[in-house]
Design a protein around this motif. Structure first.
Motif, PDB file in Angstrom:
ATOM      1  N   ASP C 134     -37.067  52.693 -71.762  1.00 17.33           N
ATOM      2  CA  ASP C 134     -37.544  51.356 -72.091  1.00 17.33           C
ATOM      3  C   ASP C 134     -38.395  51.301 -73.349  1.00 17.33           C
ATOM      4  O   ASP C 134     -38.565  50.240 -73.949  1.00 17.33           O
ATOM      5  CB  ASP C 134     -38.365  50.800 -70.914  1.00 17.33           C
ATOM      6  N   LEU C 135     -38.981  52.439 -73.714  1.00 17.35           N
ATOM      7  CA  LEU C 135     -39.901  52.412 -74.850  1.00 17.35           C
ATOM      8  C   LEU C 135     -39.394  53.219 -76.037  1.00 17.35           C
ATOM      9  O   LEU C 135     -40.121  53.442 -76.994  1.00 17.35           O
ATOM     10  CB  LEU C 135     -41.285  52.945 -74.415  1.00 17.35           C
ATOM     11  N   THR C 136     -38.152  53.657 -75.999  1.00 20.37           N
ATOM     12  CA  THR C 136     -37.621  54.435 -77.116  1.00 20.37           C
ATOM     13  C   THR C 136     -36.334  53.793 -77.632  1.00 20.37           C
ATOM     14  O   THR C 136     -35.437  53.466 -76.865  1.00 20.37           O
ATOM     15  CB  THR C 136     -37.308  55.883 -76.670  1.00 20.37           C
ATOM     16  N   ALA C 137     -36.296  53.618 -78.932  1.00 21.76           N
ATOM     17  CA  ALA C 137     -35.080  53.114 -79.559  1.00 21.76           C
ATOM     18  C   ALA C 137     -34.676  54.084 -80.659  1.00 21.76           C
ATOM     19  O   ALA C 137     -35.507  54.482 -81.478  1.00 21.76           O
ATOM     20  CB  ALA C 137     -35.311  51.727 -80.141  1.00 21.76           C
ATOM     21  N   VAL C 138     -33.398  54.472 -80.660  1.00 23.96           N
ATOM     22  CA  VAL C 138     -32.909  55.409 -81.682  1.00 23.96           C
ATOM     23  C   VAL C 138     -31.850  54.697 -82.509  1.00 23.96           C
ATOM     24  O   VAL C 138     -30.814  54.257 -81.999  1.00 23.96           O
ATOM     25  CB  VAL C 138     -32.308  56.668 -81.021  1.00 23.96           C
ATOM     26  N   ILE C 139     -32.156  54.572 -83.786  1.00 24.56           N
ATOM     27  CA  ILE C 139     -31.230  53.864 -84.670  1.00 24.56           C
ATOM     28  C   ILE C 139     -30.336  54.888 -85.350  1.00 24.56           C
ATOM     29  O   ILE C 139     -30.810  55.813 -86.017  1.00 24.56           O
ATOM     30  CB  ILE C 139     -32.013  53.060 -85.734  1.00 24.56           C
ATOM     31  N   ASN C 140     -29.024  54.752 -85.179  1.00 25.11           N
ATOM     32  CA  ASN C 140     -28.068  55.680 -85.789  1.00 25.11           C
ATOM     33  C   ASN C 140     -27.463  55.054 -87.043  1.00 25.11           C
ATOM     34  O   ASN C 140     -26.983  53.923 -87.011  1.00 25.11           O
ATOM     35  CB  ASN C 140     -26.953  56.005 -84.804  1.00 25.11           C
ATOM     36  N   LEU C 141     -27.501  55.857 -88.125  1.00 17.97           N
ATOM     37  CA  LEU C 141     -27.052  55.332 -89.414  1.00 17.97           C
ATOM     38  C   LEU C 141     -25.787  56.030 -89.881  1.00 17.97           C
ATOM     39  O   LEU C 141     -25.573  57.214 -89.602  1.00 17.97           O
ATOM     40  CB  LEU C 141     -28.154  55.533 -90.461  1.00 17.97           C
ATOM     41  N   ALA C 142     -24.954  55.300 -90.614  1.00 14.06           N
ATOM     42  CA  ALA C 142     -23.732  55.888 -91.168  1.00 14.06           C
ATOM     43  C   ALA C 142     -24.071  56.822 -92.319  1.00 14.06           C
ATOM     44  O   ALA C 142     -23.372  57.790 -92.585  1.00 14.06           O
ATOM     45  CB  ALA C 142     -22.795  54.780 -91.640  1.00 14.06           C
ATOM     46  N   HIS C 143     -25.119  56.491 -93.046  1.00 16.00           N
ATOM     47  CA  HIS C 143     -25.582  57.352 -94.141  1.00 16.00           C
ATOM     48  C   HIS C 143     -27.076  57.110 -94.295  1.00 16.00           C
ATOM     49  O   HIS C 143     -27.602  56.102 -93.783  1.00 16.00           O
ATOM     50  CB  HIS C 143     -24.826  57.061 -95.436  1.00 16.00           C
ATOM     51  N   PRO C 144     -27.768  58.017 -94.961  1.00 15.15           N
ATOM     52  CA  PRO C 144     -29.214  57.822 -95.110  1.00 15.15           C
ATOM     53  C   PRO C 144     -29.511  56.443 -95.705  1.00 15.15           C
ATOM     54  O   PRO C 144     -28.785  55.967 -96.585  1.00 15.15           O
ATOM     55  CB  PRO C 144     -29.627  58.941 -96.071  1.00 15.15           C
TER      56      PRO C 144
END
Lengths: 302, 326, 521
Positions: C134-144
């Protein structure tokens, strides 16, 4: 603004009942009466001065109204006679040159207003019946619309230029002239000399524009003076709202462009406003004079 | 038969009025489509830019991507069911927006009208009593000023004088933002109303005083006034009762005829004084291509004019019994 | 008549409400713009940002030196390869309706923004957002995507509650909560009267201790600056934001009761410039554009026309940004050189003393930084035999239509950086963004493969020094190629009554949380 434009021709309720027996009023006598009228003569002098000022004034004064010539917003007397505007342009020069646009737009749109008004009114009054009903519906349509808004829409659509502004003012204000002309045509159309001409086989066009129109001109002339004044006010209103031709200056535009500096620099809006006021006043005095000269009842009163 | 005729003529008039209003709507709808740019451009401008996709999405949302005729059809259909559409700019139903703004304009226009009819008629009547007296000349001068000076300029001069040099009136708006309570709230509104109402009234004072004078001079020359005088009625009664009542006829006519145009003067006055009324809204909606709002205002004012015309007819009958008979 | 009465009744109630609140601390802000709505996740622009940044909270906020600080996120971490960003949220944060704010709301907000926000490039590389708890969000990116952290500011990344704005409640653009927003920021929306004012009140359950300090904020909408100034000078209102007219600023600075704060909003980066249509003769020749630059005395524009109130913008990036290159070459006034360059470019003086005539566009509303500049240019260009015909559009859409369809020679334009160059700068210069009909795309139709490459590289460069070097080179080239002659930063200022403290004056200027604002005791 256009309240003035629309309503004024009717304001002179006393112009309408012109004695029918005088379709060809002696011009000279009228002129004499007109000139004897002090306020009318004053108006004529005022207008002449204004016309001279806007035609030869800029050349005489010699300051470019579009150039920054002094510190912005300097007061009258401090380097320039009437002060400078927000980017340091000479207000007096602006008023002299700006009068051209104001007067040209005022006059041209007044002509347009009157021509449309006369045409619609003439056809309506002359033919009567269905033509009359249709044209009067058409007229009513223009009366129902708030004319300033319609003019604003038109100018926005076609982009502000002197031509579009003349067109917009001319197209929205003719309803009253049409009604006036129609009333005159209805009245004069039944007079003996018109009936005689008709019996002699005169064609419709000849009857309308050679026989009836001259007889109905006096009240129309009086109302043209008012229409012209109103058109000038109308132009000023559009200029004030920022809908003037950007490549020129007009009195209304000077006021509009400087309105944000109203409290710092009263002269920037006061002086062009006085110019508008005096011009419309002059035209209005002349209109009054013509009215009195053409209208014997009013003459008696004076 | 008589009733039937009257009914059918009333119906005909209503139908005509309805068609006229629809003509106003259709013409303006088409006219406005000619203007360069559309509401989406305005929205994007406020957003600081947007992608092609978003612009297309917004156009689709507002139905702006459909053919003009189809848009017109949809709009007219909605108007017929009493729905004036949705303001692109304010994101709210146009009707709500109009109802929010109407009271301000009505208050301004009615106050100005009341002031000008009152002052104008009295001044006109006074000067008609003595056409060559000083009072008469003063009326002439005032009416010339009122007629010849641009209304927005008069407003600015009043601002310079009474809101800046001698700040006894607020310069803009309709009420103070931290609104006072109860009675003080109305005083606050009146305080804000003073300058705009006086400004708008100047044109009409000029106009009505002139009209009243002309009309009164005429009326006072009529036979029945002479009769009244001959009967020995006091001069005051002659002028104020008999004279004025009949002298009012052209004024009432003009009030009715002018009603729609009053609104146009209001555009300028509301702009000068930042009065939150319909006039200013109309001006803003032209600049913002907020078609539904502008059309709503035009529609509203057209209806208003027609109602005013009908009321004028009624008032006319009440004042002038001769018409009642015909 | 009926409505008149209901109007009176309504305003009466409002009056009562306001009256009883007078004892509390309130601030009235004057603004010339109408917010379309208050949901900054799908709508940009300063008039939406101002309320949105106060109603909604965001993962991060920024210091005056462009350093990220915790806001909703207690901590954040960028992976070494730059492909994931992990946010740890504060515990116990609730929305104004009492519902808890969780990582699901963060994921929903980021997806909504990516999908709907007008600034497309801002979150473009985001592929997905994981919510391990509930308190962690991980943003995944295609490139930096180094621009991402700045994009987590309150202005750009409001965290909106999924249970209100989610797909269950229909399309988000038509969600009524856009006008009656529910967020987790320091203030709650209480009342909005379209086009007149809106009222924000204190969020008693705000997650930062002892904040906000004010009880209420009124934002009153004025249609023109003149009346705002008057109201401010009379003390009817307490604060004005985004005031930019040098004339007005000078006037207000003379007022002892007022504070004029001009050094703020560097991340907004509003730049005023002269844009050339680089595909249209004769402006398709770089020498012609440069010659025009040489004919204009930029110092005169800055010091006289703009009264020294507006800072010089020598290039496309706000001089207050760490990425700005202060060393780009300027074009110092040199009429002879300008004339010679035009001769050389093949535009000799004709019989009438003129070489050619151009049109200059702006809108009538744009006075000091638009019309006046063009009028000055008209006078200057005449000296080198170039005519300039002013075309002042009556309103914004007319102008936008002309410019975005390349129907212009020269135009005054104002374009904002909006944080990282990836968001607000690239769009003006990359050749892939030449899109007819889209205002503030590359309307100059400027094409330079080298610039395209530099901007593409800089967008993904995670090393700050290398990134800066790439932008430096880009700025040098753009000033040389001169698709645009940069004039000034628009001096957006906040002006307020003395005694008001904690007025936002950071890199986001007035479009920031006002949780620290208070009246001096």
């Amino acid at each position: 603004m256009n309240t003035q434009a629309i309503a004024s021709p009717d304001a002179r309720a006393d112009t309408a009942p012109l004695p029918a027996s005088k379709p060809d009023h002696p011009l000279r006598e009228t002129l004499k009466i007109f000139l004897k009228n002090k306020s009318a003569a004053g108006g004529l002098i005022l207008l002449t001065i204004i016309l001279l000022g806007t035609t030869i004034g800029p050349a005489l004064y010699g300051v470019d109204a579009y150039e920054m010539v002094w510190m912005p917003l300097s007061p009258p007397g401090d380097g320039t006679p009437l002060g400078t505007d927000y980017i340091g342009r000479d207000i007096l020069a602006g008023i002299l040159i700006g009068g051209r646009v104001t007067l040209i737009v005022g006059a041209a749109s007044a002509v347009m207003t009157i021509v449309i008004g006369i045409l619609v009114g003439a056809f309506s009054g002359f033919f009567g019946g269905r033509v009359d009903a249709a044209l009067m519906k058409f007229t009513e349509f223009f009366q129902v619309l708030p004319s300033l808004l319609l003019a604003m829409v038109l100018v926005t659509i076609f982009s502000p230029s002197i031509g579009t502004i003349i067109f917009a003012i001319g197209i929205v204000g003719w309803a009253q002239v049409a009604r006036l002309t129609r009333a005159e045509f209805l009245r004069i159309g039944n007079l003996e000399y018109v009936k005689a001409a008709r019996a002699a086989g005169a064609r419709d066009g000849y009857l309308m524009f050679r026989v009836i129109l001259p007889g109905s001109l006096p009240p129309i002339i009086v109302s043209s003076a008012l229409v012209t004044g109103a058109s000038i006010l109308f132009e000023a209103g559009l200029g004030y709202l920022g809908l003037g031709d950007p490549n020129t200056l007009s009195w209304g535009m000077i006021i509009g462009q400087n309105q944000n500096y109203l409290l710092d620099a009263w002269w920037t809006v006061t002086c062009p406003g006085i110019a508008i006021f005096l011009t419309v006043l002059a035209i209005s005095l002349i209109g009054d004079g013509i009215n009195d000269a053409l209208n014997p009842r009013a003459r008696k009163r004076a | 038969m008589d009733t039937f005729q009257r009914l059918s003529s009333t119906f005909k008039r209503l139908l005509e009025a309805f068609l006229l209003v629809m003509a106003v709507v259709v013409l303006n709808f088409l006219l406005i489509q000619l203007a360069p740019g559309d509401p989406v451009e305005v929205i994007v401008g406020e957003m600081g830019g947007a992608s092609e996709e978003l612009m297309a999405q917004l156009r689709a949302q507002y139905g702006l991507d459909r053919p003009v005729i189809e848009q017109l059809g949809i709009y007219v259909g909605k108007v017929l069911t009493g729905d004036l559409g949705y303001s692109y700019y304010f994101n709210t139903p146009v009707l709500d927006l109009l109802l929010q703004r109407v009271p301000a304009t009505v208050l301004l226009v009615m106050t100005a009208l009341f002031l000008s009819v009152l002052v104008g008629t009295i001044a006109g009547a006074v000067s008609a009593k003595k056409p060559d007296g000083i009072g008469s000349h003063i009326v002439t001068i005032i009416s010339l000023v009122g007629y010849s000076a641009p209304v927005f300029w008069i407003g600015m001069m009043l601002i310079i004088l009474f809101a800046s040099m001698w700040p006894i009136f607020p310069v803009a708006g309709m009420y103070s933002i931290r609104r006072p309570d109860g009675f003080a709230y109305y005083v606050d509104i009146l305080h804000h109303l003073a300058l705009p109402a006086i400004t708008l009234a100047t044109i009409y004072v000029a106009f009505y005083s002139r009209l009243a004078r002309t009309s009164m001079i005429e009326v006072l020359g009529q036979d029945y006034i002479r009769t009244a005088r001959a009967k020995g009625l006091s001069e005051r009664k002659v002028v104020w009762k008999h004279g004025l009542k009949n002298g009012l006829i052209p004024i009432v006519t003009m009030v009715g005829l002018q009603f729609g145009q009053l609104f146009a003067g209001a555009v300028l006055v509301e702009t000068v004084f930042n009065w939150p009324g319909l006039g200013r809204l109309a001006y803003e909606s032209i600049l913002r291509r907020d078609y539904p709002t502008l059309l709503g205002i035009l529609l509203f004012s057209a209806v208003l004019v027609m109602i005013a015309n009908a009321l004028t007819d009624l008032a006319y009958r009440w004042i002038d019994p001769r018409i009642r008979k015909t | 008549m009926k409505h008149w009465k209901s109007f009176l009744a309504a305003t009466c109630l409002a009056a009562l409400g306001a009256g009883s609140a007078l004892a509390q601390s309130s601030v009235v802000i004057g603004t010339p713009g109408v917010p379309r709505h208050f949901n900054g996740a799908i709508q940009s622009g300063i008039y939406t940002f101002l309320p949105s940044a106060n109603i909604f909270a965001s993962p991060l906020r920024y210091s005056d030196s462009w350093e990220p600080e915790p806001y909703l996120a207690e901590s954040w971490e960028v992976s070494d390869d730059g492909l994931t960003v992990t946010l740890k949220l504060k515990d116990g944060v609730t929305f104004h309706d009492g519902e808890p704010l969780t990582s699901a709301d963060v994921a929903f907000s980021i997806e909504t923004i990516k999908e709907n926000h007008p600034f497309k490039t801002m979150l473009e590389p985001v592929e997905s957002v994981d919510t391990p708890d509930d308190l962690t969000a991980v943003i995944n990116l295609a490139h930096p995507h180094p621009a991402l952290l700045l994009a987590m500011s309150p202005t750009l990344m409001p965290i909106i509650p999924e249970h209100i704005y989610g797909p269950d409640n229909g399309p988000i653009r038509e969600n009524p909560a856009n006008l009656a927003p529910v967020g987790s920021g320091p203030f709650k929306m209480e009342e909005y009267k379209q086009g007149e004012f809106y009222k924000l009140v204190k969020n008693e359950d705000f997650f930062l201790e002892d904040k906000p300090k004010l009880d209420e904020i009124y934002v009153q909408i004025f249609p023109d600056v003149k009346s705002i100034l008057l109201a401010l000078e009379r003390g009817d209102i307490d604060m004005v934001t985004f005031l930019s007219s040098p004339r007005d600023l000078s006037r207000l600075e003379e007022n002892d009761d007022l504070v004029v704060e001009s050094d703020l909003g560097q991340a907004i980066g509003p730049i005023n410039w002269i844009a050339y249509n680089t595909k249209k003769e004769p402006l398709n020749k770089v020498e012609v554009r440069q010659a025009i630059n040489y004919a204009i005395d930029r110092d005169f524009i800055l010091n006289v026309l703009l009264q020294g109130k507006a800072p010089l913008a020598s290039g496309p990036i706000d001089p207050g940004s760490p990425l700005a290159n202060p060393d780009v070459e300027g074009y110092d006034l040199d009429l002879e050189k300008a004339a010679a360059m035009l001769d050389e470019a093949g535009y000799p003086v004709g019989d009438d003393g003129m070489r050619f005539t151009l049109t200059g566009d702006t809108t009538i509303a744009d006075e000091e930084m638009g019309r006046n500049v063009l009028q000055y240019m008209k006078a200057q260009l005449k000296k080198i035999g170039v005519g300039l015909e002013l075309r002042l559009a009556p309103d914004f859409p007319t102008w936008a239509k002309r410019i975005s369809n390349y129907d212009f020679d020269i135009t005054i334009d104002k374009v904002f950086n909006w944080g990282d160059p990836v968001i607000g700068v690239n769009r003006t210069y990359v050749s892939s963004n030449i899109r007819p009909g889209v205002i503030w795309s590359n309307t100059q139709q400027y094409e330079n493969p080298k610039v395209d490459q530099l901007l593409a590289d800089a967008a993904t460069e995670t090393d700050p020094a290398k990134r800066k070097a790439l932008y430096d080179e880009f700025q040098t080239i753009v000033v040389d190629d001169s698709p645009i002659y940069f004039l000034n930063v628009i001096p957006y200022s906040t002006v307020y009554q003395k005694g008001l403290t904690g007025v936002p004056d950071g890199i986001w200027g007035a479009v920031a949380p006002m949780d620290d604002m208070a009246w001096e005791e």
